[in-house]
Enzyme design. Structure first.
Site, PDB file in Angstrom:
ATOM      1  N   CYS A 282    -126.305  86.974 -10.817  1.00 46.82           N
ATOM      2  CA  CYS A 282    -127.188  86.959 -10.117  1.00 46.82           C
ATOM      3  C   CYS A 282    -128.293  85.415  -9.042  1.00 46.82           C
ATOM      4  O   CYS A 282    -127.563  84.851  -8.515  1.00 46.82           O
ATOM      5  CB  CYS A 282    -128.960  86.849 -10.721  1.00 46.82           C
TER       6      CYS A 282
ATOM      7  N   ARG B 279    -123.546  87.714  -4.868  1.00 50.36           N
ATOM      8  CA  ARG B 279    -123.970  87.235  -6.427  1.00 50.36           C
ATOM      9  C   ARG B 279    -123.625  88.220  -7.518  1.00 50.36           C
ATOM     10  O   ARG B 279    -124.075  87.745  -9.039  1.00 50.36           O
ATOM     11  CB  ARG B 279    -125.103  86.061  -6.902  1.00 50.36           C
TER      12      ARG B 279
ATOM     13  N   TRP C 231    -126.949  90.448 -11.930  1.00 48.21           N
ATOM     14  CA  TRP C 231    -125.818  91.376 -12.509  1.00 48.21           C
ATOM     15  C   TRP C 231    -126.114  91.841 -14.215  1.00 48.21           C
ATOM     16  O   TRP C 231    -126.380  90.235 -14.361  1.00 48.21           O
ATOM     17  CB  TRP C 231    -124.641  90.304 -12.032  1.00 48.21           C
TER      18      TRP C 231
ATOM     19  N   ASN D 127    -132.176  83.335 -13.496  1.00 50.55           N
ATOM     20  CA  ASN D 127    -130.731  83.626 -13.515  1.00 50.55           C
ATOM     21  C   ASN D 127    -130.214  83.154 -14.611  1.00 50.55           C
ATOM     22  O   ASN D 127    -130.546  82.260 -14.677  1.00 50.55           O
ATOM     23  CB  ASN D 127    -130.995  83.193 -12.079  1.00 50.55           C
ATOM     24  N   GLY D 128    -129.017  82.849 -15.203  1.00 52.00           N
ATOM     25  CA  GLY D 128    -128.706  82.360 -17.150  1.00 52.00           C
ATOM     26  C   GLY D 128    -128.838  83.520 -17.889  1.00 52.00           C
ATOM     27  O   GLY D 128    -129.469  84.794 -17.171  1.00 52.00           O
TER      28      GLY D 128
ATOM     29  N   GLU E  55    -101.891  84.893  -9.825  1.00 52.18           N
ATOM     30  CA  GLU E  55    -102.882  84.900  -9.114  1.00 52.18           C
ATOM     31  C   GLU E  55    -102.813  86.257  -8.076  1.00 52.18           C
ATOM     32  O   GLU E  55    -104.656  87.195  -7.350  1.00 52.18           O
ATOM     33  CB  GLU E  55    -102.982  84.411  -7.561  1.00 52.18           C
TER      34      GLU E  55
ATOM     35  N   LYS F 235    -106.004  89.277  -7.697  1.00 50.87           N
ATOM     36  CA  LYS F 235    -106.324  89.984  -6.024  1.00 50.87           C
ATOM     37  C   LYS F 235    -106.557  91.804  -6.133  1.00 50.87           C
ATOM     38  O   LYS F 235    -107.285  92.166  -5.691  1.00 50.87           O
ATOM     39  CB  LYS F 235    -105.260  89.587  -4.849  1.00 50.87           C
TER      40      LYS F 235
ATOM     41  N   GLU G  21    -108.813  93.093  -8.412  1.00 55.07           N
ATOM     42  CA  GLU G  21    -110.482  93.056  -8.344  1.00 55.07           C
ATOM     43  C   GLU G  21    -110.544  93.765  -7.309  1.00 55.07           C
ATOM     44  O   GLU G  21    -111.896  94.376  -7.512  1.00 55.07           O
ATOM     45  CB  GLU G  21    -110.962  91.491  -8.083  1.00 55.07           C
TER      46      GLU G  21
ATOM     47  N   HIS H 294     -87.284  90.606 -21.208  1.00 55.43           N
ATOM     48  CA  HIS H 294     -87.310  90.328 -22.593  1.00 55.43           C
ATOM     49  C   HIS H 294     -88.913  91.329 -22.818  1.00 55.43           C
ATOM     50  O   HIS H 294     -88.931  91.364 -24.211  1.00 55.43           O
ATOM     51  CB  HIS H 294     -87.581  89.439 -22.181  1.00 55.43           C
TER      52      HIS H 294
ATOM     53  N   LYS I  27    -119.765  86.577  -7.639  1.00 51.72           N
ATOM     54  CA  LYS I  27    -119.268  85.741  -7.040  1.00 51.72           C
ATOM     55  C   LYS I  27    -118.458  84.017  -7.713  1.00 51.72           C
ATOM     56  O   LYS I  27    -117.861  83.693  -7.998  1.00 51.72           O
ATOM     57  CB  LYS I  27    -119.977  85.062  -5.394  1.00 51.72           C
TER      58      LYS I  27
HETATM   59  O1  M6R Z   1    -116.103  78.950  -8.221  1.00 54.69           O
HETATM   60  P1  M6R Z   1    -114.771  79.444  -9.562  1.00 54.69           P
HETATM   61  O2  M6R Z   1    -113.912  78.875  -8.203  1.00 54.69           O
HETATM   62  O3  M6R Z   1    -115.635  78.078 -10.393  1.00 54.69           O
HETATM   63  O4  M6R Z   1    -114.911  80.428 -10.126  1.00 54.69           O
HETATM   64  C1  M6R Z   1    -113.920  81.335 -10.783  1.00 54.69           C
HETATM   65  C2  M6R Z   1    -113.393  82.481 -10.952  1.00 54.69           C
HETATM   66  O5  M6R Z   1    -114.652  83.080 -10.425  1.00 54.69           O
HETATM   67  C3  M6R Z   1    -113.198  82.849  -9.609  1.00 54.69           C
HETATM   68  O6  M6R Z   1    -112.214  82.138  -8.847  1.00 54.69           O
HETATM   69  C4  M6R Z   1    -112.930  84.192 -10.003  1.00 54.69           C
HETATM   70  O7  M6R Z   1    -111.960  84.325 -10.483  1.00 54.69           O
HETATM   71  C5  M6R Z   1    -112.666  85.110  -7.962  1.00 54.69           C
HETATM   72  N1  M6R Z   1    -113.748  86.514  -8.091  1.00 54.69           N
HETATM   73  C6  M6R Z   1    -111.171  85.504  -8.053  1.00 54.69           C
HETATM   74  O8  M6R Z   1    -110.787  85.735  -7.157  1.00 54.69           O
END
Ligand code: M6R
Length: 582
Positions: free
Chosen positions: A2, A27, A69, A95-96, A460, A464, A467, A483, A577
């Site tokens: 949010c 956000r 969100w 927000n929260g 990772e 990428k 998402e 395995h 984000k």
């Molecule tokens: O702000 P942060 O680095 O703590 O965020 C952690 C994860 O939420 C963040 O890396 C998330 O996995 C991303 N969307 C990945 O691209």
């Protein structure tokens, strides 16, 4: 999660908050809403993204706005913020999460009528129920009864005050001559001012003719300093790129160098702490978690140190192993991730010192850590983390070199890596990867394999691709394939193979061969071509810094897969984000 923004001052508040929301959409973007204060309060709410909203709203000197969100209640106009209290005297955005919302709702429902399913609306009714004590007192009383994390912005029908309060969710004040901004993130008002005042946890801000801060427990006034931050407006804009994601990927030409530009005395001081600590944990979430996992390999290989990695969301399960004299190294772009903040709380209870690697100056994590390093990547707005990732990797690696008392050697390697990344990120390189995306964007599955420090980078890579393109992607430790997971390989299944010129090279190429023998389509990311590769993406040979260069082509690939599938890579579905809820 949010985004929130408010403005009170001489400018047109309605326009400022709408433009601010557009800058904050990363956000949360399932619905949005604005409350504009004139004689009465006008509410405008919509489901969907605010990007295309171009209507002119009534001018005003006071407005609050929110991009959502969803947590409590579906994505509907009723559930979008702002929310009125029953008599429409109080309007709130939040927000929260209010953890005890059911209990509060039950108590309030005798005298109050609820129109949404949100936890937020409860706060509006709660404030209304104390309003006869005055505006500030009503908020002091209301937040005393809320359990959970919150950042709230409140305006009133019969007053021109703007009041904000926070506990655990980000919020910051922007200050310029003739006006104040309050927002969840600096980019929302960076076009107007870079002068800020931090709102600490458990504090309330009252903006009337001037600005005052109060502690929520003692209700005493708190003095604040005005701080100038060095982010530039252009850094938070697309600057001619179609999406923030590709702009931020390209910024890696510069950001790796900025990340390693650190005070050497501080690096050595922290290295000394790590070397003498009674156990160190590397803690992060999502991509930052994968960086931490890579850090395990860096510290092991470069400094001969055993450092443990844990996902922040799992960290509470490890608390038994924490002892006084231990250390926690957290990695976070936003510095606001709720799971990491909770891990820090756990560490603090055990008298464990916390060192954080962060990108957002003044974030909650920075304020709760004993020491922090800034990675200096500038604002990262695309939901998918790219430039922050390589900066975090570079800085962790430098710390490992500092622990090994080889800081100069580490700096030399990383400066060389930064310069090679600069050369690599050119239009021809991007086009070569885009052509690969054209070949595989209809694939149902993509697998990624790596060994050593490139194993977490395989994980990772999967994040990428998942998402932003929504293609099912999975990363594996290459040696584990045989395995079980190798059963997933069929004719033409793309398998990205992350190769480094290191002790793992021979083995990872054998693993790729095993995949190829079962019909797999091998995409080699490697300094050298190999007969096994069906498609080769060249990366510079940077020895132990290979995770930094190997992840970049996957970021570019993920971006183009998303674009070819007609998706907006900056705003992937279901994501936000910074993840400020548990
Ligand atoms: O702000 P942060 O680095 O703590 O965020 C952690 C994860 O939420 C963040 O890396 C998330 O996995 C991303 N969307 C990945 O691209």
């Amino acid at each position: 999660m949010c985004g929130i923004i408010a403005y009170k001052g001489e400018r047109n508040a309605s326009e400022i908050v709408v433009q601010g929301l557009k800058k904050l959409e990363y956000r949360g973007y399932d619905s949005w809403g604005v409350a504009i204060k004139n004689k009465d309060i006008l509410l405008r709410k919509e489901v969907g993204k605010i990007t295309d909203f171009n209507e002119e709203l009534p001018k005003s000197s006071l407005a609050i706005a929110h991009t959502r969100w969803a947590t409590h209640g579906g994505v509907t106009k009723e559930n979008a913020h702002p929310h009125f209290s029953c008599n429409k005297e109080v309007v709130i955005i939040h927000n929260g999460i209010v953890d005890n919302f059911q209990e509060l709702k039950q108590k309030l429902s005798k005298d109050h009528k609820f129109v949404s399913e949100t936890d937020t609306e409860i706060i509006a009714h709660l404030i209304e129920s104390y309003l006869e004590r005055g505006y500030e007192e009503a908020i002091f009383e209301a937040v005393k009864r809320i359990e959970g994390r919150y950042a709230i912005l409140v305006i009133f029908r019969d007053s021109n005050k703007l009041i904000a309060a926070r506990k655990g969710s980000p919020m910051i004040v922007g200050v310029e001559d003739g006006g104040y901004f309050i927002a969840s993130d600096i980019p929302a008002f960076l076009g107007y001012t870079n002068k800020v005042m931090y709102i600490d946890d458990n504090e309330m801000v009252v903006i009337d003719d001037g600005i005052k801060f109060f502690n929520l427990d003692s209700r005493q006034e708190v003095q604040k300093r005005l701080i100038e931050i060095d982010w530039k407006t252009e850094e938070a804009e697309k600057e001619g790129y179609e999406h923030f994601m590709i702009k931020e990927i390209m910024e890696q030409k510069e950001t790796i160098r900025k990340a390693i530009n650190q005070d050497e005395n501080k690096l050595l001081f922290i290295a000394n702490k790590i070397n003498n600590a009674f156990g160190t944990y590397l803690v992060g979430c999502g991509t930052a978690g994968k960086v931490c996992q890579t850090g395990e390999y860096f510290f092991s290989k470069i400094a001969g140190k055993h450092i443990n990695f844990a996902f922040a969301s799992e960290f509470t399960n490890y608390h038994r192993f924490l002892t006084k004299g231990g250390l926690m190294l957290t990695v976070s772009q936003s510095g606001e991730t709720a799971d990491v903040l909770e891990a820090i709380e756990v560490a603090k209870k055990k008298e464990v010192e916390v060192i954080s690697l962060l990108n957002v100056f003044g974030s909650s994590m920075m304020r709760q850590s004993d020491f922090s390093f800034m990675i200096n990547a500038g604002p990262e707005k695309a939901v998918a983390s790219t430039k922050a990732t390589t900066s975090q990797l570079a800085l962790l690696m430098l710390l490992a070199y500092a622990c090994a008392n080889k800081l100069d050697e580490g700096k030399k390697l990383l400066i060389d890596t930064a310069s090679k990344v600069n050369d690599m990120l050119n239009p021809r390189y991007e086009e070569h990867i885009r052509k690969l995306a054209e070949k595989i964007y209809n694939s149902e599955n993509i697998y990624i394999i790596g060994r050593g420090a490139n194993y977490p980078m395989a994980l990772e890579s999967a994040i990428k691709i998942q998402e932003v393109s929504y293609i099912h992607a999975e990363g594996f430790a290459a040696g584990e394939l045989k395995h079980g997971p190798i059963a997933l390989i069929s004719e033409k299944t793309p398998c990205i193979t992350l190769v480094a010129n290191d002790e793992n090279k021979k083995d990872i190429l054998s693993n790729a061969m095993e995949v190829k023998a079962r019909g797999g389509y091998i995409i080699g990311i490697s300094p050298e071509n190999n007969i096994i590769f069906d498609y080769w993406i060249k990366v510079p040979d940077v020895s132990d810094a290979s995770p930094i260069v190997n992840i970049i082509p996957v970021q570019i690939l993920a971006y183009h897969l998303a674009v070819l599938r007609g998706l907006d890579p900056d705003k992937p579905r279901n994501l936000a984000k910074s993840v400020t809820v548990k």
